[in-house]
Design an enzyme around this catalytic site. Structure first.
Site, PDB file in Angstrom:
ATOM      1  N   SER A 125      38.714 -69.438  38.207  1.00 38.73           N
ATOM      2  CA  SER A 125      37.800 -70.362  38.887  1.00 38.73           C
ATOM      3  C   SER A 125      36.581 -69.637  39.437  1.00 38.73           C
ATOM      4  O   SER A 125      36.685 -68.524  39.972  1.00 38.73           O
ATOM      5  CB  SER A 125      38.518 -71.073  40.033  1.00 38.73           C
ATOM      6  N   GLU A 127      35.241 -70.423  42.042  1.00 40.97           N
ATOM      7  CA  GLU A 127      35.400 -70.388  43.497  1.00 40.97           C
ATOM      8  C   GLU A 127      35.718 -68.972  43.984  1.00 40.97           C
ATOM      9  O   GLU A 127      35.480 -68.646  45.151  1.00 40.97           O
ATOM     10  CB  GLU A 127      36.519 -71.335  43.926  1.00 40.97           C
ATOM     11  N   TYR A 148      42.518 -71.922  47.931  1.00 43.33           N
ATOM     12  CA  TYR A 148      42.516 -72.106  46.481  1.00 43.33           C
ATOM     13  C   TYR A 148      41.867 -70.905  45.794  1.00 43.33           C
ATOM     14  O   TYR A 148      42.412 -70.338  44.833  1.00 43.33           O
ATOM     15  CB  TYR A 148      41.763 -73.387  46.123  1.00 43.33           C
TER      16      TYR A 148
END
Length: 326
Positions: A125, A127, A148
């Site tokens: 990801s 992120e 996450y």
């Protein structure tokens, strides 16, 4: 006939990947925690449910994972499973860590124990990078800012270590945001599309959002699953950033969506501070040059195309019976 196991087959990416692999001639095994009770609504929407071999698999259970791998003996495993909401990860950090990083570790260990020549794809990801004012490439340092992102960063380094230590064919696709009509309603992009369509049909009046000044690189999910597959067809396993290379603010996303429906978003969108995350990424920018050059892959759809496709599907779906996919 190659065999592929998709963990998390019922999600957006898992469903599109299953469809893509079927088109490539694969025998596809789709795994979910409870295949007997899952509705697999996305697979039904794509009209592929009956073409898959659906199995129950909980990758947080090592014994169950090893048993399934030894039974199926897949050529390729795509790990798309795990809690996937950044917002929800603040409320469920333990579940997020277990489903993402522990699940990934179990797959790596099960492949090692099996002694089978299995290739593993791990869904990474963007992120993990945190804010990326300078477009991130594969050498950019991680600065995760949510449970996450921390879980995804952990999984990335687990895979990197196993690839080096045990010579496994294992790679991570560091995917930036990618959307489609199969996005769950709790994702902000789908929330915007659904609300705008309902407002255009006089079924609703307002939409509440948090920070609309964030900037993201949004792509088209069916494009991105092709990139996953291409990563698994290389001679050597490598990690790749998958993105369009073009970023837009959420305000731009809202404007395009509402303009497409001949609406003025300022008349309907309310900013609710409660919806802001404890920490959030302000800017997400990507440099997908490595994937463009080495995989010969490039995103085909821009933001306008993505939004128009999602709106079209939402309007069509609103006239269908709620049970039409059951």
């Amino acid at each position: 006939m190659k065999k592929a196991l998709i963990c998390g087959v019922s999600g957006q990416d898992g469903s599109y990947l299953a469809k893509f692999l079927l088109e490539q001639g694969y025998r596809v095994y789709g795994a979910s925690r409870d295949a007997q009770t899952s509705s697999f609504i996305n697979l039904r929407k794509l009209d592929i449910k009956d073409e898959l071999n659906l199995i129950s698999l909980n990758i947080t259970d090592f014994g169950n994972t090893l048993e399934c791998i030894n039974k199926i003996k897949p050529d390729e495993i795509y790990n798309l499973a795990g809690q996937s909401s950044v917002r929800l990860s603040f409320e469920q950090p333990h579940e997020t860590h277990e489903s993402v990083s522990t699940g990934n570790l179990n797959l790596l260990e099960a492949i090692r124990f099996s002694n089978l020549p299995i290739k593993l794809y791990n869904a990474g990801s963007s992120e993990c990078f945190g804010d990326t004012i300078i477009p991130a490439d594969e050498s950019t340092i991680f600065h995760p800012r949510s449970p996450y992102a921390i879980a995804k960063a952990t999984a990335f380094w687990q895979l990197d270590n196993y690839r080096e230590a045990y010579n496994l064919y294992a790679c991570t696709g560091i995917l930036f945001n990618h959307e489609s009509p199969l996005r769950p309603d709790h994702f902000v992009t789908k929330k915007i599309i659904t609300a705008a369509c309902r407002i255009s049909q006089n079924k609703s009046r307002n939409l509440s959002l948090g920070n609309i000044n964030i900037e993201r690189d949004w792509g088209w999910a069916p494009d991105y699953v092709e990139a996953m597959w291409l990563m698994m067809q290389q001679d050597q396993p490598k990690d790749y950033i998958i993105a369009t290379g073009q970023s837009h603010t959420l305000k731009e996303f809202i404007t395009i969506a509402f303009n497409t429906l001949n609406l003025h978003w300022e008349e309907h969108v309310e900013i609710d501070e409660v919806l802001r995350r404890p920490t959030d990424l302000q800017i997400g920018r990507a440099n997908p040059a490595k994937a463009n050059e080495e995989l010969n892959w490039k995103a085909k759809f821009g933001l306008n195309d993505i939004i128009e496709n999602m709106i079209e599907d939402e309007l069509v779906s609103s006239f269908k019976s709620p049970t039409s996919y059951l």
